[in-house]
Design a protein around this motif. Sequence first.
Motif, PDB file in Angstrom:
ATOM      1  N   GLU A 164       0.359  -1.495   0.027  1.00 24.17           N
ATOM      2  CA  GLU A 164      -0.133   0.331  -0.238  1.00 24.17           C
ATOM      3  C   GLU A 164       0.640   1.500   0.051  1.00 24.17           C
ATOM      4  OE1 GLU A 164      -2.916   0.268   3.385  1.00 24.17           O
ATOM      5  OE2 GLU A 164      -3.242  -1.907   3.144  1.00 24.17           O
ATOM      6  N   ASN A 166       2.608   2.559  -2.258  1.00 19.15           N
ATOM      7  CA  ASN A 166       2.871   4.236  -3.138  1.00 19.15           C
ATOM      8  C   ASN A 166       1.729   4.732  -3.192  1.00 19.15           C
ATOM      9  OD1 ASN A 166       5.455   3.121  -4.351  1.00 19.15           O
ATOM     10  ND2 ASN A 166       4.144   1.212  -4.999  1.00 19.15           N
ATOM     11  N   ASP A 167       0.668   4.208  -3.135  1.00 19.39           N
ATOM     12  CA  ASP A 167      -0.791   5.120  -2.763  1.00 19.39           C
ATOM     13  C   ASP A 167      -0.191   5.563  -1.920  1.00 19.39           C
ATOM     14  OD1 ASP A 167      -1.380   3.493  -4.950  1.00 19.39           O
ATOM     15  OD2 ASP A 167      -2.632   2.040  -3.892  1.00 19.39           O
ATOM     16  N   ASP A 170       2.106   8.427  -2.471  1.00 15.84           N
ATOM     17  CA  ASP A 170       1.668   9.517  -4.181  1.00 15.84           C
ATOM     18  C   ASP A 170       0.759  10.328  -2.908  1.00 15.84           C
ATOM     19  OD1 ASP A 170       3.377   8.570  -5.779  1.00 15.84           O
ATOM     20  OD2 ASP A 170       1.604   7.043  -6.441  1.00 15.84           O
ATOM     21  N   GLU A 171      -0.363  10.107  -2.465  1.00 19.32           N
ATOM     22  CA  GLU A 171      -0.869  10.670  -2.094  1.00 19.32           C
ATOM     23  C   GLU A 171      -0.729  11.708  -0.401  1.00 19.32           C
ATOM     24  OE1 GLU A 171      -4.682   8.303  -1.573  1.00 19.32           O
ATOM     25  OE2 GLU A 171      -4.683   7.778  -4.046  1.00 19.32           O
ATOM     26  N   ASP A 173      -0.730  10.249   1.944  1.00 20.54           N
ATOM     27  CA  ASP A 173      -2.401  10.020   2.858  1.00 20.54           C
ATOM     28  C   ASP A 173      -1.387  10.171   4.842  1.00 20.54           C
ATOM     29  OD1 ASP A 173      -4.107   8.922   4.481  1.00 20.54           O
ATOM     30  OD2 ASP A 173      -4.422   6.907   3.467  1.00 20.54           O
TER      31      ASP A 173
END
Length: 310
Positions: A164, A166-167, A170-171, A173
């Motif tokens: 998880e 990379n996502d 990128d965001e 989060d």
Amino acid sequence: MTEASDGSTPPGDGKPQKGNSNPNGGPDNRNNRRRNRHPRNTNRSNRYEGKCEPIKRSVYDVTAGTNSTDLFANTTKAIAEYIATEYDDAGEYRNGLVELSLPTLTKPEDVDVSDTLNFEIWKLDMRDFRDKSKKRVKNNAKAFALILGQCSRAVRDRVEASSEWNDINDESDVIGLLKLICQSIFTGATTRKKGQSLADAELAFYGFRQGDRMTNSEFLATLLISMSDPKRYGQLAADLENEHTRGTDGYPTNVTTAYDMLVNYKSPNTPKFQPQDSGMAFYIEAGSHGGRGRGDRGGRSNAGRGRGGG
């Protein structure tokens, strides 16, 4: 002044020589001590320090001997308070990071343009929504970098090994990042093989020791929960641990309470009763042989008999 027979002045004449406060003429140890005065313990701890100077002691680390629950909770709280104080319009992070949930920003619903009053209110709400969204994105990016800077190399390697990552990266989060950090600290990794998980769990169990502030009853109660069957009570142990990370201590304080908790616990994956080959049993006793019920008669005792068998 009394002189020696050879005309020299004896060393013990009582007059200190220039630059030497020792009356015996030896080196002045006091001056040496003064010049070499340093703290006795100059060895600094090898404990990881965060990149943010004001909270450099509040870090996510997996150093042996640290309490994972207290470490994650205390570090997250310190970071949340720092962000809420130092960042612009970041008050929501003080509780949001600790609870692992930031308030949801809801976009205003469209209204009838012909309704002038409601349309003007909608425009104000929409402007407020956009402003909050921009600030959230900006603060998330800054908070994301700050939190990463408070992670030791070991924790960061585990986090970045997650599928998880990379996502989340990128965001920017922030909540997703904190969840990965929590998982890496408590389980030892974010991607795990079953055999490795079992081995690590066994090592963690044998490494469990009674703390100075833990009573004998609490120690035995915790041990009983830890030793319980993971198939039937694994979810219970996980729930207790998750509640503790959120500040609620639901662990039993004595063996009796721990036993009652196990006996009365209902696993969400376990049916209320299980059918047998003959009849039905509302429970299965530990250590039962082959799971045979009362109606299972003569099964193995007649095995192998022929027609002429006695």
